[in-house]
Write a protein that holds these residues in place. Structure first.
Motif, short mmCIF file in Angstrom:
data_model
loop_
_atom_site.label_atom_id
_atom_site.label_comp_id
_atom_site.label_asym_id
_atom_site.label_seq_id
_atom_site.Cartn_x
_atom_site.Cartn_y
_atom_site.Cartn_z
N GLU A 28 0.82 -1.21 0.00
CA GLU A 28 0.00 0.00 0.00
C GLU A 28 0.85 1.27 0.00
N TYR A 31 2.08 2.42 -3.50
CA TYR A 31 1.07 3.11 -4.29
C TYR A 31 0.81 4.52 -3.75
N ASN A 96 -4.38 -5.95 -11.67
CA ASN A 96 -4.60 -5.55 -10.28
C ASN A 96 -3.64 -4.45 -9.86
N LYS A 100 -5.01 -0.70 -8.85
CA LYS A 100 -4.74 -0.10 -7.54
C LYS A 100 -4.02 1.23 -7.69
N ASP A 103 -6.55 3.84 -8.97
CA ASP A 103 -7.55 4.16 -7.94
C ASP A 103 -6.95 5.04 -6.85
#
Length: 391
Positions: A28, A31, A96, A100, A103
């Motif tokens: 996470e 990103y 994916n 991610k 987004d």
């Protein structure tokens, strides 16, 4: 090296470069770092907001080849309805990752590369705009590609957009994973908005994604060649003899051109010699858009029946050499880690479109599209409908 260059756009689209090697690139925080870096680029003025409702003209120039395209928004609904047509399967892991990233960053940081069947009215108006307007930016890159961008005046933008309304379909030339991720992000954000009681109009940012649309007549597709690391310990004369059962084989004299000249013709390299290969016509299923492709006939007549190579994506006996590297790269690989190689005639864009029109899938590693747009030249942010262009 990009890690030392604070203006490198890799900090946005490859934010893992800002972390030690032992950090999971799919975590996470990676990103989120990409999102923060994008915000930093905007705050520092390295990206400039363009609030006008317009499209852009994007010129790519490489080794004498010139192509003009339009940077615009394309509809997620068109992708879902297959008005934007596909010819390639996507890998879940890549989709994916891109989903991610898009987004979390709330932005399209690079365009999906689309093509369409040429429309003269669009070509004419693009030429008129280029003739009367000064370029906004021109960038010469280390890979010998020159990128030029024009801001299209609103009235010309409206005309070109209206003309695209008469184009029955567009086709993904490069960027299947980005397109699928754009659909995924649209679905995620649409469901989130509905859960929050927000009325969906269809005009929300997430219902569109950034594309570069180039007419099929100017698209350049290079060859995508094959090299084999082993022929299963088969004696070379036996391998050649088996190929001769399916192909006419003729040794190419030293100094002669080794480039395949036409469809159904390949060049075969083994034991430091090149041979011209031409498949026996009766072996070609000319009525099938996939089976008639040179890359598929090689699989069906050499790789599979002689060597047992069925899945080109997973079999480690085969590797691929993009046409941008030239045919000398095949010779180089055969000196290093391979036994032989096959130089392919480039797939034609009409063949790709026929595959997509028939809802079929191109064989793996069939097309090498060049030149490609640069990520970061234009960025589309969701939060304020703004387009942001590189300074």
């Amino acid at each position: 090296m990009a890690g030392e260059n604070e203006k490198s756009f890799l900090h946005v689209n490859k934010p893992e470069i800002d972390f030690p090697d032992d950090v999971d690139m799919y975590s996470e925080k990676v990103y989120e770092k990409g999102r923060d870096n994008l915000k930093m680029f905007i705050e520092k003025g390295w990206l400039k907001e363009d609030s006008a409702a317009r499209i852009y003209i994007y010129k790519l120039e490489w080794k004498g080849h010139i192509q003009f395209g339009i940077i615009c928004e394309s509809s997620v609904e068109d992708y879902e309805k297959e008005i934007i047509k596909k010819h390639e399967k996507t890998l879940d892991k890549k989709v994916n990752d891109r989903t991610k990233m898009t987004d979390i960053q709330n932005a399209n940081i690079g365009p999906v590369f689309l093509t369409y069947k040429n429309r003269e009215e669009i070509d004419k108006r693009v030429a008129e705009v280029v003739a009367k307007e000064a370029p906004y930016i021109q960038v010469d890159c280390e890979d010998e590609v020159k990128h030029t961008l024009w801001l299209v005046p609103p009235e010309d933008s409206d005309f070109i957009v209206d003309q695209f309304g008469q184009v029955p379909a567009t086709y993904i030339a490069d960027g299947h994973h980005r397109a699928q991720s754009a659909f995924n992000v649209g679905k995620i954000k649409r469901e989130k908005a509905k859960a929050e009681g927000i009325n969906i109009t269809g005009e929300e940012d997430f219902n569109y994604f950034m594309t570069l649309v180039i007419p099929d007549a100017s698209l350049k597709i290079l060859d995508y060649n094959r090299v084999l690391k082993t022929i299963n310990d088969m004696p070379h004369p036996d391998f050649i003899a088996q190929i001769k059962q399916r192909y006419d084989l003729e040794e190419i004299k030293e100094g002669d051109d080794i480039t395949p000249k036409a469809k159904y013709e390949q060049s075969f390299y083994i034991d430091k010699k090149w041979h011209k290969m031409r498949i026996h016509k009766e072996l070609v299923d000319v009525n099938n858009p996939v089976n008639s492709l040179d890359v598929q006939t090689l699989t069906d007549n050499v790789l599979d029946p002689i060597l047992g190579i069925k899945n080109l994506k997973t079999d480690n006996r085969i590797d691929f050499v993009g046409g941008i590297r030239g045919l000398k790269e095949i010779e180089k690989r055969c000196e290093e880690d391979c036994v032989c190689g096959f130089a392919m005639h480039p797939v034609k864009i009409d063949e790709v479109l026929a595959v997509a029109d028939n809802k079929m899938i191109m064989p793996p590693k069939s097309t090498w599209v060049e030149p490609k747009p640069r990520s970061g030249l234009v960025v589309r942010c969701f939060h304020n409908q703004a387009d942001i262009t590189w300074l």
